[in-house]
Design an enzyme around this catalytic site. Structure first.
Site, short mmCIF file in Angstrom:
data_model
loop_
_atom_site.label_atom_id
_atom_site.label_comp_id
_atom_site.label_asym_id
_atom_site.label_seq_id
_atom_site.Cartn_x
_atom_site.Cartn_y
_atom_site.Cartn_z
CG ASP A 26 -1.88 -1.15 1.27
OD1 ASP A 26 -2.21 -1.65 0.18
OD2 ASP A 26 -2.29 -1.54 2.38
CE LYS A 27 0.32 8.59 -0.74
NZ LYS A 27 -0.68 9.69 -0.76
#
Length: 325
Positions: free
Chosen positions: A140-141
């Protein structure tokens, strides 16, 4: 063109996919390729069943032999960008990268550039010929840590197979809300949340997902844990730990409102309030080298913000102990 420069695959239809449409079956068997590309290979005859050309809607049966032999095409249309990468290991087949929190992996709506893919196209232009620019698993970011990227077709096929057979080892470290008394396993299927489309959730119709966690360090109202994945579902650790009522510190999607334990000092309150990402770091990666078969393992240290969070939690424990005397 030699087979090394082609996309070649062969599968026997397993019981779970018997009597399914061909396009649906191959989408399950080769999730690294888009459905539109798989359908184009079926229609062109590059993908066959028992040596015969079939239609996407035709059913496949148990033990049918699905074979693919296709020329690679440029898979991405994104632009190369000179973005620095923290490279842990590289050779002609693999790139192992320590991804910082805040870096998006794939271009998407709202993130058309400045992503890991844009950086990869600049550093290793050959990945444009691979599905998803060589990305076989994502972080995830706002999750930091280690991830592997394929830079050859041989590596891509091997890494996808290792992920599907769960032979690739991935371990994470996280800080969760609440004091856990011991390690455990969360075995709960994950799928799209029925009401909030940006979220995943534990749902009966979801895909199987297993997370093992064990304690590293306990604090006054938080716990530092190590998590090991058997599967790789979207947001898996975040969803599973929230499911057992111990969401990750700072998780904006699954953590709920900031919960400050009784006796929280102003110093710790400021640290927790300023930690605006999920406290999750991909610490270790183990895999089989796609060419040599050698088992390789890498570990990357915790980033500064994660270390700062742990230091503040330790200090809070000491402050509480000193107040008792």
């Amino acid at each position: 063109m030699s087979s090394e420069n082609r996309i070649v695959a062969s599968f026997a239809v397993p019981p779970a996919l018997s009597d399914r449409r061909l396009d649906q079956a191959v989408a399950e068997l080769m999730p690294e390729h888009s459905r539109s590309r798989l359908q184009s290979w079926i229609r062109s005859g590059a993908l066959t069943v028992n040596g015969e050309v079939r239609r996407p809607k035709d059913k496949v049966m148990l033990s049918d032999r699905i074979e693919l032999d296709a020329e690679p095409e440029a898979q991405v249309t994104w632009q190369a960008e000179a973005i620095s990468l923290d490279i842990v290991y590289e050779d002609e087949h693999l790139l192992v990268i320590n991804k910082p929190a805040g870096l998006v992996v794939h271009p998407a709506a709202g993130h058309a550039d400045g992503t890991l893919v844009n950086a990869l196209l600049n550093y290793a232009p050959e990945v444009e010929n691979l599905p998803r620019a060589g990305i076989v698993h994502r972080l995830d970011k706002d999750t930091s840590g280690i991830m592997v990227v394929a830079r050859s077709l041989i590596a891509h096929t091997s890494l996808v197979d290792q992920l599907q057979t769960r032979s690739m080892g991935r371990e994470y470290e996280a800080v969760v809300v609440g004091t856990l008394t011991g390690g455990a396993t969360v075995d709960a299927p994950i799928g799209r949340h029925p009401h909030e489309r940006k979220k995943m959730g534990v749902v009966k119709s979801g895909k199987p997902a297993v997370t093992h966690y064990r304690l590293i360090e306990r604090f006054a109202a938080h716990t530092h844990v190590r998590c090991k994945l058997e599967s790789g579902r979207t947001h898996q650790i975040r969803v599973h730990m929230a499911h057992v009522k111990h969401p990750l510190v700072g998780d904006p999607l699954y953590g709920g409102r900031l919960r400050l334990p009784k006796g929280t000092t102003e110093e710790l309150r400021q640290v927790l309030s300023a930690f605006h990402r999920q406290a999750l770091h991909a610490r270790q990666l183990t895999l089989e080298h796609p060419e040599t078969g050698e088992i390789l393992s890498w570990e990357v240290p915790l980033p500064e913000d994660f270390l700062g969070l742990l230091a503040a939690l330790r200090k809070h424990v000491k402050d509480l102990e000193s107040d008792e005397f």
